[in-house]
Design an enzyme around this catalytic site. Sequence first.
Site, PDB file in Angstrom:
ATOM      1  N   CYS A  25       0.830  -1.195   0.000  1.00 52.20           N
ATOM      2  CA  CYS A  25       0.000   0.000   0.000  1.00 52.20           C
ATOM      3  C   CYS A  25       0.870   1.254   0.000  1.00 52.20           C
ATOM      4  CB  CYS A  25      -0.923  -0.003   1.224  1.00 52.20           C
ATOM      5  SG  CYS A  25      -2.091   1.388   1.272  1.00 52.20           S
ATOM      6  N   ASP A  40       0.412   3.772   1.727  1.00 56.99           N
ATOM      7  CA  ASP A  40       0.363   4.364   3.064  1.00 56.99           C
ATOM      8  C   ASP A  40       1.773   4.638   3.590  1.00 56.99           C
ATOM      9  OD1 ASP A  40       0.107   4.612   6.016  1.00 56.99           O
ATOM     10  OD2 ASP A  40      -1.977   4.084   5.642  1.00 56.99           O
ATOM     11  N   ARG A  84       2.859   4.898   6.423  1.00 55.74           N
ATOM     12  CA  ARG A  84       3.211   4.218   7.670  1.00 55.74           C
ATOM     13  C   ARG A  84       3.710   2.794   7.440  1.00 55.74           C
ATOM     14  NH1 ARG A  84      -2.600   4.925  10.278  1.00 55.74           N
ATOM     15  NH2 ARG A  84      -3.075   4.320   8.110  1.00 55.74           N
ATOM     16  N   HIS A  88      -2.311  -3.946   5.010  1.00 55.10           N
ATOM     17  CA  HIS A  88      -2.139  -3.581   6.416  1.00 55.10           C
ATOM     18  C   HIS A  88      -3.485  -3.252   7.030  1.00 55.10           C
ATOM     19  CE1 HIS A  88      -2.685   0.870   5.965  1.00 55.10           C
ATOM     20  NE2 HIS A  88      -2.329   0.596   4.725  1.00 55.10           N
ATOM     21  N   CYS A 128      -6.170   0.246   6.860  1.00 54.79           N
ATOM     22  CA  CYS A 128      -5.947   0.797   5.518  1.00 54.79           C
ATOM     23  C   CYS A 128      -7.062   1.791   5.175  1.00 54.79           C
ATOM     24  CB  CYS A 128      -5.915  -0.330   4.491  1.00 54.79           C
ATOM     25  SG  CYS A 128      -5.685   0.227   2.787  1.00 54.79           S
TER      26      CYS A 128
END
Length: 218
Positions: A45, A47, A49, A101, A104
């Site tokens: 992803c 993302d 993080r 994750h 999400c």
Amino acid sequence: MRDHPELVVLFANNRNWAAAMRRKDPEFFRHLAEQQLPRFLWIGCSDSRVPANEIIGLDPGEVFVQRNVANLVNHSDLNCLSVLQFAVDVLKVEHVIVCGHYGCGGVTAAWRGKPLGLIDNWLRHVQDVASRHREQLKRLPEPAALDRLCELNVLEQASNVCRTTIVQEAWARGQELVVHSWVYGLKDGHLRDLAFTARNQEEAEAAYDRAVAAVSTA
């Protein structure tokens, strides 16, 4: 750049990082510049993080990475397919890891169905996964349903990897290539193996059925 002091900090961080890498290994950048020989392709992803290298403890050059919102693999996405083809056919990676994750934002948006704009078209793929498993998802409170959908989405995308002509042809010519499905926990930093492991199409189909059944009864 003087108008953006936050960017000055990024350049300072870069110099500190480069110096630390040279202290660790004086030849690191020379070797890195000569070639990349990663054994792993990570499809994850976007993302911020979920930094692929860091959470699996690998240095630059050791993992080839493709990232997009909600870690999707669809057969009309030429970006993802190009990365996959280069990784498999040119770099000869041995493992393709599809990693989603928990928490999400893309999965959450797809589940709630609140219009966000252009990205709604992209998240339609996650909504298709949700529709396929809607009965079991509706029986769960929303936090658990979202976690379950994250898992089911990862399994669907790993299955999609296996169905690409790229992977099918690699397996047909006897290339050693294994596809995996993992999920990452933002709250504890731990990876979880969703028990999808495939070395050929027969394994892929059986592994998908087993893994979906396992997460559906967890």
